[in-house]
Scaffold this active site. Structure first.
Site, mmCIF file in Angstrom:
data_model
loop_
_atom_site.group_PDB
_atom_site.id
_atom_site.type_symbol
_atom_site.label_atom_id
_atom_site.label_comp_id
_atom_site.label_asym_id
_atom_site.label_seq_id
_atom_site.Cartn_x
_atom_site.Cartn_y
_atom_site.Cartn_z
ATOM 1 N N ALA A 251 41.910 36.700 43.236
ATOM 2 C CA ALA A 251 40.728 35.881 42.907
ATOM 3 C C ALA A 251 40.327 36.087 41.555
ATOM 4 O O ALA A 251 40.881 37.061 40.917
ATOM 5 C CB ALA A 251 39.665 36.302 43.903
ATOM 6 N N LYS A 252 39.495 35.372 40.797
ATOM 7 C CA LYS A 252 38.975 35.742 39.679
ATOM 8 C C LYS A 252 37.824 34.603 39.541
ATOM 9 O O LYS A 252 37.703 33.650 40.104
ATOM 10 C CB LYS A 252 39.953 35.149 38.469
ATOM 11 C CG LYS A 252 39.543 35.878 37.085
ATOM 12 C CD LYS A 252 40.109 37.570 37.394
ATOM 13 C CE LYS A 252 40.298 38.050 36.238
ATOM 14 N NZ LYS A 252 40.702 39.461 36.292
ATOM 15 N N GLY A 253 36.726 35.103 38.837
ATOM 16 C CA GLY A 253 35.551 34.199 38.782
ATOM 17 C C GLY A 253 34.791 34.521 37.410
ATOM 18 O O GLY A 253 35.330 35.578 36.574
#
Ligand code: NAD
Length: 428
Positions: free
Chosen positions: A117-119
């Protein structure tokens, strides 16, 4: 619209920026060696979920400004998703999607029970006061409360976020849930459930892989003359580890430039100097050189631990190292990579070499879930086991297929996720 083929309409999604298309192209290049079915390949070409939120911030002067926030989850095949939160003006959906996909491969390669994931928030963090950053972090966390969680998606620090940011995220999540949930984020301060050795883990892992690569190449680490670009968290720790293992560190650098001594630098003295003065700028126990010169020094081992795009088509022919280990993410361009392969220079790729950080993040999560506290030696030894296991698998694929370590790392990772998805099947 009516004249477009259905497949053309489907192909253009919001995350299809140049960076995400590059991540997908790398995936597609590795597919022919990966033994996964077309159905599985198609599924893994897309992130599973992407969220865009607008995050209102009350500025210190009382005014309100709204920022865009993102979280992309690429794959939940092997477990919850895992990946950093960054505060940067360049953050967008495509960047988060690309970085999320790379995190899937990194976690799978290390056999961690996670997907990627990345944000982040699109903002200039330097224009915000510490109180503003805290309010922004807390509001962003509350917007994400249904997306993140110890069994669903576990954030960590990334660009311009740190232990304190993670402590605010953990506190906000815990307040909304009603009890302390340290396992919702990693990279926390030790006082709220962080892990010993997390800070050193990436640099230590870089040197573990360098040592293994030297052994495979038949030259012990102690005999290496080493150059380290970047003297921050990753490069600074890597230089110390090399020094402690008896290798000779002949040059290091930071943003202010480099310092070189063919007889070897005194690494503890360099750290003491940086702790006092903030950078290597006026360090004079060695010859001053530029970062460009540093990359081209005669040496055995070059560790690139500063940032992306440092080894390029422009300088790759002048690099003299026999072995390059990527502490940073993306320090070698595709063109430079091809030149190194042609010249027989071995490159240990980022998704393997710098995976020590996410591996000890996994240990942090396991300790939090079990309310356990492992000591430094236990964590170090578990990290070494994980890094060596991944390194040996990548090396074997490289020998078996006659491809570079970078290609084989991708292949080994895709096989892990692809094999699991094949077995689970595509729901319903
Ligand atoms: P950091 O900010 O602590 O250190 C970066 C260092 O590089 C600093 O010394 C800085 O002065 C230097 N630097 C920056 N640009 C430079 C340039 N052009 N030439 C020479 N030196 C330069 O950051 P970090 O945490 O050590 O991260 C470094 C790299 O490693 C990044 O690519 C990051 O994404 C990657 N990485 C970090 C971790 C981690 O756990 N910290 C994990 C995986 C990957």
């Amino acid at each position: 619209m009516a004249s477009l083929e259905a497949s053309q309409v489907e192909q253009h999604l919001e995350w299809d920026t140049p960076l995400f298309l590059m991540a997908r192209a790398q995936f597609e290049q590795a597919l022919p060696h990966s033994d996964v079915s077309p159905m599985i390949a198609e599924r893994l070409s897309f992130p599973e979920r992407a969220l865009i939120v607008s995050v209102p911030l009350r500025r210190d002067d009382g005014s309100i400004r709204v920022f865009a926030g993102y979280r992309v989850q690429h794959s939940t095949v092997l477990g919850p998703t895992k990946g950093g939160i960054r505060y940067d003006p360049e953050v967008d959906l495509g960047e988060c999607a690309a970085l999320a996909m790379w995190m899937t491969w990194k976690c799978a390669l290390l056999r961690l029970p996670y997907g990627g994931a990345k944000g982040g928030i699109r903002c200039d963090p330097r224009s915000l006061s510490p109180r503003e950053v805290e309010r922004l972090t807390r509001r962003f966390t509350s917007e994400l409360v249904r997306e993140i969680g110890p069994q669903t998606d576990i954030p960590a620090p990334d660009m311009a976020t740190n232990e304190q940011t993670m402590a605010w995220m953990m506190d906000t999540y815990s307040m909304l849930i009603g009890h302390a949930v340290p396992e919702v984020v990693t990279g926390k301060p030790i006082s709220v459930g962080g892990s010993i050795f997390r800070r050193e883990a990436t640099g230590a892992g870089v040197v573990m892989t360098a040592e293994r690569a030297c052994r495979r190449l038949g030259t012990p680490l102690e005999e290496q003359r080493c150059v380290v670009q970047g003297f921050g968290n990753v490069g600074g720790v890597a230089a110390t580890e090399l020094h402690e293992k008896g290798a000779t560190v002949i040059a290091v650098s930071d943003l202010s430039g480099g310092v070189y001594s063919p007889k070897g630098l005194d690494v503890p003295d360099l750290h003491a100097y940086v702790a006092l003065h903030g950078s290597l700028a006026a360090y004079d126990r060695g010859e001053r050189i530029t970062n460009e010169e540093l990359l081209e020094l005669p040496c055995d081992l070059l560790i690139v631990a500063a940032r992306e795009d440092q080894l390029t088509a422009e300088n790759a022919l002048r690099v003299h190292a026999k072995l390059i280990v990527e502490g940073a993410n993306g320090p070698t361009t595709l063109e430079a990579d091809a030149i190194f392969a042609e010249r027989g220079i071995v490159v240990v790729p980022d998704i393997l070499a710098n995976a020590g950080g996410v591996t000890v993040s996994y240990f942090e999560w396991v300790q939090d879930l079990g309310r356990l506290f492992w000591d430094r030696e236990e964590i170090r030894s578990r990290l070494a086991d994980k890094m060596m296991d991944a390194f040996d698998r990548v090396w074997s694929v490289s020998e078996e297929k006659g491809i570079t370590l970078r290609q084989s790392a991708m292949v080994a990772a895709i096989r892990e996720v692809g094999g699991a998805l094949e077995t689970r099947g595509i729901y319903p």
